[in-house]
Design an enzyme around this catalytic site. Sequence first.
Site, PDB file in Angstrom:
ATOM      1  N   TYR A 274       0.839  -1.205   0.000  1.00  0.00           N
ATOM      2  CA  TYR A 274       0.000   0.000   0.000  1.00  0.00           C
ATOM      3  C   TYR A 274       0.873   1.254   0.000  1.00  0.00           C
ATOM      4  O   TYR A 274       0.853   2.054  -0.911  1.00  0.00           O
ATOM      5  CB  TYR A 274      -0.860   0.043   1.263  1.00  0.00           C
ATOM      6  CG  TYR A 274      -2.124  -0.759   1.241  1.00  0.00           C
ATOM      7  CD1 TYR A 274      -2.274  -1.873   0.419  1.00  0.00           C
ATOM      8  CD2 TYR A 274      -3.185  -0.413   2.075  1.00  0.00           C
ATOM      9  CE1 TYR A 274      -3.450  -2.609   0.432  1.00  0.00           C
ATOM     10  CE2 TYR A 274      -4.363  -1.142   2.094  1.00  0.00           C
ATOM     11  CZ  TYR A 274      -4.493  -2.231   1.272  1.00  0.00           C
ATOM     12  OH  TYR A 274      -5.650  -2.944   1.316  1.00  0.00           O
TER      13      TYR A 274
ATOM     14  N   GLU B 108      -8.052  -4.924   9.568  1.00  0.00           N
ATOM     15  CA  GLU B 108      -6.719  -4.842  10.142  1.00  0.00           C
ATOM     16  C   GLU B 108      -6.815  -4.224  11.531  1.00  0.00           C
ATOM     17  O   GLU B 108      -6.155  -4.659  12.457  1.00  0.00           O
ATOM     18  CB  GLU B 108      -5.848  -3.979   9.209  1.00  0.00           C
ATOM     19  CG  GLU B 108      -4.394  -3.862   9.623  1.00  0.00           C
ATOM     20  CD  GLU B 108      -3.602  -2.930   8.712  1.00  0.00           C
ATOM     21  OE1 GLU B 108      -4.100  -2.581   7.622  1.00  0.00           O
ATOM     22  OE2 GLU B 108      -2.485  -2.548   9.102  1.00  0.00           O
TER      23      GLU B 108
ATOM     24  N   ASN C 227      -1.885   6.888  14.930  1.00  0.00           N
ATOM     25  CA  ASN C 227      -2.859   7.232  15.964  1.00  0.00           C
ATOM     26  C   ASN C 227      -3.444   8.624  15.760  1.00  0.00           C
ATOM     27  O   ASN C 227      -4.585   8.875  16.151  1.00  0.00           O
ATOM     28  CB  ASN C 227      -2.217   7.082  17.350  1.00  0.00           C
ATOM     29  CG  ASN C 227      -2.128   5.615  17.752  1.00  0.00           C
ATOM     30  OD1 ASN C 227      -2.170   4.730  16.892  1.00  0.00           O
ATOM     31  ND2 ASN C 227      -2.015   5.356  19.040  1.00  0.00           N
TER      32      ASN C 227
HETATM   33  C1  LIG Z   1       7.111  -1.218  10.986  1.00  0.00           C
HETATM   34  C2  LIG Z   1       6.165  -0.770   9.913  1.00  0.00           C
HETATM   35  C3  LIG Z   1       5.554  -1.718   9.118  1.00  0.00           C
HETATM   36  C4  LIG Z   1       4.717  -1.327   8.071  1.00  0.00           C
HETATM   37  N1  LIG Z   1       4.193  -2.283   7.249  1.00  0.00           N
HETATM   38  C5  LIG Z   1       3.510  -1.891   6.144  1.00  0.00           C
HETATM   39  C6  LIG Z   1       3.101  -2.844   5.160  1.00  0.00           C
HETATM   40  O1  LIG Z   1       3.348  -4.049   5.299  1.00  0.00           O
HETATM   41  N2  LIG Z   1       2.482  -2.411   4.048  1.00  0.00           N
HETATM   42  C7  LIG Z   1       2.194  -1.085   3.854  1.00  0.00           C
HETATM   43  O2  LIG Z   1       1.601  -0.756   2.836  1.00  0.00           O
HETATM   44  N3  LIG Z   1       2.561  -0.147   4.770  1.00  0.00           N
HETATM   45  C8  LIG Z   1       3.215  -0.515   5.897  1.00  0.00           C
HETATM   46  N4  LIG Z   1       3.641   0.428   6.813  1.00  0.00           N
HETATM   47  C9  LIG Z   1       3.435   1.851   6.501  1.00  0.00           C
HETATM   48  C10 LIG Z   1       2.486   2.564   7.436  1.00  0.00           C
HETATM   49  O3  LIG Z   1       1.178   2.256   7.113  1.00  0.00           O
HETATM   50  C11 LIG Z   1       2.813   4.071   7.319  1.00  0.00           C
HETATM   51  O4  LIG Z   1       4.032   4.263   7.978  1.00  0.00           O
HETATM   52  C12 LIG Z   1       1.753   4.923   7.933  1.00  0.00           C
HETATM   53  O5  LIG Z   1       0.631   4.946   7.132  1.00  0.00           O
HETATM   54  C13 LIG Z   1       2.248   6.373   8.159  1.00  0.00           C
HETATM   55  O6  LIG Z   1       2.744   6.906   6.979  1.00  0.00           O
HETATM   56  P1  LIG Z   1       4.179   7.595   6.949  1.00  0.00           P
HETATM   57  O7  LIG Z   1       5.123   6.720   7.616  1.00  0.00           O
HETATM   58  O8  LIG Z   1       4.438   8.011   5.564  1.00  0.00           O
HETATM   59  O9  LIG Z   1       4.009   8.895   7.864  1.00  0.00           O
HETATM   60  P2  LIG Z   1       3.324  10.300   7.426  1.00  0.00           P
HETATM   61  O10 LIG Z   1       2.006  10.037   6.796  1.00  0.00           O
HETATM   62  O11 LIG Z   1       4.298  11.120   6.700  1.00  0.00           O
HETATM   63  O12 LIG Z   1       3.053  10.900   8.864  1.00  0.00           O
HETATM   64  C14 LIG Z   1       4.017  11.624   9.618  1.00  0.00           C
HETATM   65  C15 LIG Z   1       3.333  12.176  10.846  1.00  0.00           C
HETATM   66  O13 LIG Z   1       2.304  13.092  10.446  1.00  0.00           O
HETATM   67  C16 LIG Z   1       1.076  12.715  11.032  1.00  0.00           C
HETATM   68  N5  LIG Z   1      -0.026  13.090  10.168  1.00  0.00           N
HETATM   69  C17 LIG Z   1      -0.164  12.796   8.852  1.00  0.00           C
HETATM   70  N6  LIG Z   1      -1.317  13.274   8.390  1.00  0.00           N
HETATM   71  C18 LIG Z   1      -1.939  13.868   9.432  1.00  0.00           C
HETATM   72  C19 LIG Z   1      -3.177  14.549   9.597  1.00  0.00           C
HETATM   73  N7  LIG Z   1      -4.028  14.705   8.604  1.00  0.00           N
HETATM   74  N8  LIG Z   1      -3.480  15.035  10.816  1.00  0.00           N
HETATM   75  C20 LIG Z   1      -2.650  14.885  11.848  1.00  0.00           C
HETATM   76  N9  LIG Z   1      -1.455  14.253  11.751  1.00  0.00           N
HETATM   77  C21 LIG Z   1      -1.110  13.761  10.554  1.00  0.00           C
HETATM   78  C22 LIG Z   1       1.190  11.228  11.220  1.00  0.00           C
HETATM   79  O14 LIG Z   1       0.283  10.760  12.174  1.00  0.00           O
HETATM   80  C23 LIG Z   1       2.636  11.085  11.651  1.00  0.00           C
HETATM   81  O15 LIG Z   1       2.757  11.380  13.018  1.00  0.00           O
HETATM   82  C24 LIG Z   1       4.452   0.053   7.868  1.00  0.00           C
HETATM   83  C25 LIG Z   1       5.048   1.009   8.706  1.00  0.00           C
HETATM   84  C26 LIG Z   1       5.896   0.608   9.716  1.00  0.00           C
HETATM   85  C27 LIG Z   1       6.514   1.673  10.576  1.00  0.00           C
END
Ligand SMILES: Cc1cc2nc3c(=O)[nH]c(=O)nc-3n(C[C@H](O)[C@H](O)[C@H](O)COP(=O)(O)OP(=O)(O)OC[C@H]3O[C@@H](n4cnc5c(N)ncnc54)[C@H](O)[C@@H]3O)c2cc1C
Lengths: 378, 397
Positions: B128, B244, B383
Amino acid sequence: MDFNYTDTQDMLRDTLARFLADTYDFESRKKMIASDAGRDPGIWRALATDLGILSAPFSEEQGGLGGGAIENLIMMEELGKVIAVEPYLQTVVIGGGALKAAGGALADAVIPEIIGGNVIIGFAYAEPKGRYNLANISTTAKKDGAGYVLNGHKAVVYAAPWATHLLVTARTGGSQRERAGVDLFLIDAKSAGITRRDYPTVDGFQASEVYFENVAIPGDALLTGGIDLIEQIVDEATVAVCGEACGVTRKLHEGTLDYSKQRQQFGQPIGRFQVLQHRMADMFLEVEQIMSMTLMATLKLDLPAAERKAMVSLAKAKVSRSAKFVGQNAVQTHGGIGITQELAIGHYFKRATMIEGQFGSADWHLDRYEQLTLSDGT
Amino acid sequence: MNLEFSPEEIAFRDEVRTFIAENYPVELRGKQDEGDELSKEDFLSWHKVLAKKGWVAPAWPVEYGGTGWTPTQRYIWSEETARADCIRLMPFGLTMVGPVIYTFGTPEQKAKFLPRILSGEDWWCQGYSEPGSGSDLASLRTKAVQDGDHYVVNGQKTWTTMAQYADWGFFLVRTNADAKQQEGISFLLVDMKTPGIEVRPIITLGGEHEVNEVWLEDVRVPVENRVYEENKGWTCAKFLLAHERSGIAGVAASKRGVEKIKEIAKTEMDDDRPLLTNPFFRRKVAELEMDLTALEYTELRTLAGEAQGKGPGPESSLLKIKGSEIQQRITELTLEAAGHYGAPYFRGFGEGDNEHPIGPEYANRSAPVYFNVRKTTIYGGSNEIQRNIIAKMVLGL
Ligand SMILES: Cc1cc2nc3c(=O)[nH]c(=O)nc-3n(C[C@H](O)[C@H](O)[C@H](O)COP(=O)(O)OP(=O)(O)OC[C@H]3O[C@@H](n4cnc5c(N)ncnc54)[C@H](O)[C@@H]3O)c2cc1C
Ligand SMILES: Cc1cc2nc3c(=O)[nH]c(=O)nc-3n(C[C@H](O)[C@H](O)[C@H](O)COP(=O)(O)OP(=O)(O)OC[C@H]3O[C@@H](n4cnc5c(N)ncnc54)[C@H](O)[C@@H]3O)c2cc1C
């Protein structure tokens, strides 16, 4: 009241900051840690000789620049900003501090060697079961003619794999946990009967389990002062670690702020989301309070022991809690990239985490504070 | 209203308990989900035992291989597996793509993929997230262009958990760049051995290799591997996210985690007394139990609602938020309990490595696990995003 640094202190900070900017970028640090020694000995040599700043906290008679705790704070803060894995805390703050306080021939002999960068010290105080009580030790130093014989096991001795000397707490008398009978020795790390098991630590240092088996040490290895001296230097070390936390948490906050301006989600920088703005505002408040508490405690290190201990504990408890808050929220605000080895932020978080517990957790220090100031119910 | 198990449920619990005692693979005993890095074989050995018994996918409808258990039985199952320290099965096939396929898939897709998910023959990963699309998943840019009876896929996914082992991946791809973001996404099942796919490791803070970058260059995917209609992939994605989240509370495992902290704190000495008698430490354990009980009974209410046919709604965000925070507090307390021995960096027993760990065993991986588990408030919808969902969907703000 005056919270200003002197010109000399500003110069010390600038000199060190410039040097670290040139030598201690994140990639270089990574390489040092990955190398066999786990550090670049050239850095320590340069600090001693090219920059000549390991002398900062020593008196002029000892060949130093006449500084003290404030100079240590400056050094630790700058080293914290690059999460340096240099043994400054162990060698200069703790080893140097103990020698300064104890004085005598040993101090006269070793301090110039510290200043010259020829001595590295590991502080062997913790034991597998003692936790934070400095008097709860079973390592013994038995009188044997003019000298002593050392037996015991010290846990997680940072910098021990690099050390020329070990500063060891050991029992010359009394029973486990008794304050009387605990003494401090500075010994040659290569003494016969010392074995080590070396390992990396989670925050990028090298440390060891150190075992003493009938290690014969000379009588003049004893630094007089007993548990009171040990508590004093550990308080000084605790405040120095708070100083390091100033640098580490400031970088955590700055890095998070920068990232929140660059990282785009939902068509805007994530720093526009109010929940993250408030969080970064809170992180900023905590970093400022870490600074305030560290300065406060630094300036109170010369008070009588009971007051000194109380204020150091108050500072460390606050710093522990704030470092946790800043570290956890820096990672959270970065999202997935915050928990990778790739970015510096995660490595600052690891060091911040280890600082939390170093020389006592928040709970332990609040407890010490309560016992010193609140226990009589008045 | 009633909190007691019925005699039948107690009999079921005993049956489960006996089954685990007799069948949990010997080589897995003592290994932990978080503490030890588990190999593909580790995960599969327990998976296969359960597949053979028919218990590997309790929540699936019976016609596809589910157990037909009531929510209470499923609750008992997760309690008992956690209690016995069983490793958790990989969710990507069993609780993610499996339900998508039996809900939205064609008869051919069901026949081809579901049995192999159950048997463990196929290892799945979830494609994803992208470098530019994390929380804002719908902005994803990996592109699929139809060419005859294939899609040609180009782009990059990231954070793909355990992709290094995967035989298949389910991917969200953009099939219409002109439509509204959510309306131009399709859900593809991709054979990970297809030419043009490259999996590169990402190493996380505890030193683990559990996530990856997945690069896709001119990857040809048969159109028949698209689930549901073209450009309707978001429907599958949302369905899956809700699934999930409902498992993500992890109550049973956290209960076991708290028990372990108590065991540690009975052994670990705090100066002259066991750590568990330190009033400050003990209070934190009590607070953890307070919040865990609140979570448990919230989850039970949700389960009971599910039994009456209410699907997991936005309330599942509550389970995710509180569950992940509790998991993190458990690792925090474990690290605190470890004292000085939290610092040594011990990578577990590698091949040919027969050195003893340093300090007590429970301390060994306490810091790396603490670092690693920061992920739980980030993944599965961070969260912050969960709170946004509650604000919007539950509170109407
Ligand atoms: C160990 C691990 C395993 C994972 N496994 C998978 C997997 O198997 N497949 C897959 O597809 N993905 C996977 N993920 C990805 C995971 O779903 C994303 O990390 C997650 O969606 C957050 O996206 P990002 O890391 O790009 O952070 P960002 O979206 O860049 O967020 C950065 C910060 O901004 C905050 N933020 C963003 N938007 C808002 C908003 N509108 N309002 C308030 N705060 C906001 C977030 O909460 C976070 O604190 C995994 C992630 C980790 C860490
Ligand atoms: C004891 C007391 C003494 C006072 N004395 C004086 C005085 O002497 N002179 C005077 O002029 N005024 C005075 N005030 C008024 C005071 O300044 C206002 O109460 C204050 O500015 C908040 O305005 P409000 O009460 O209308 O709440 P609102 O502005 O309606 O705020 C309601 C809630 O929404 C939050 N909120 C509002 N905007 C935002 C935003 N952009 N982002 C996030 N949250 C937001 C607020 O923080 C608050 O929690 C007094 C108030 C009190 C309680």
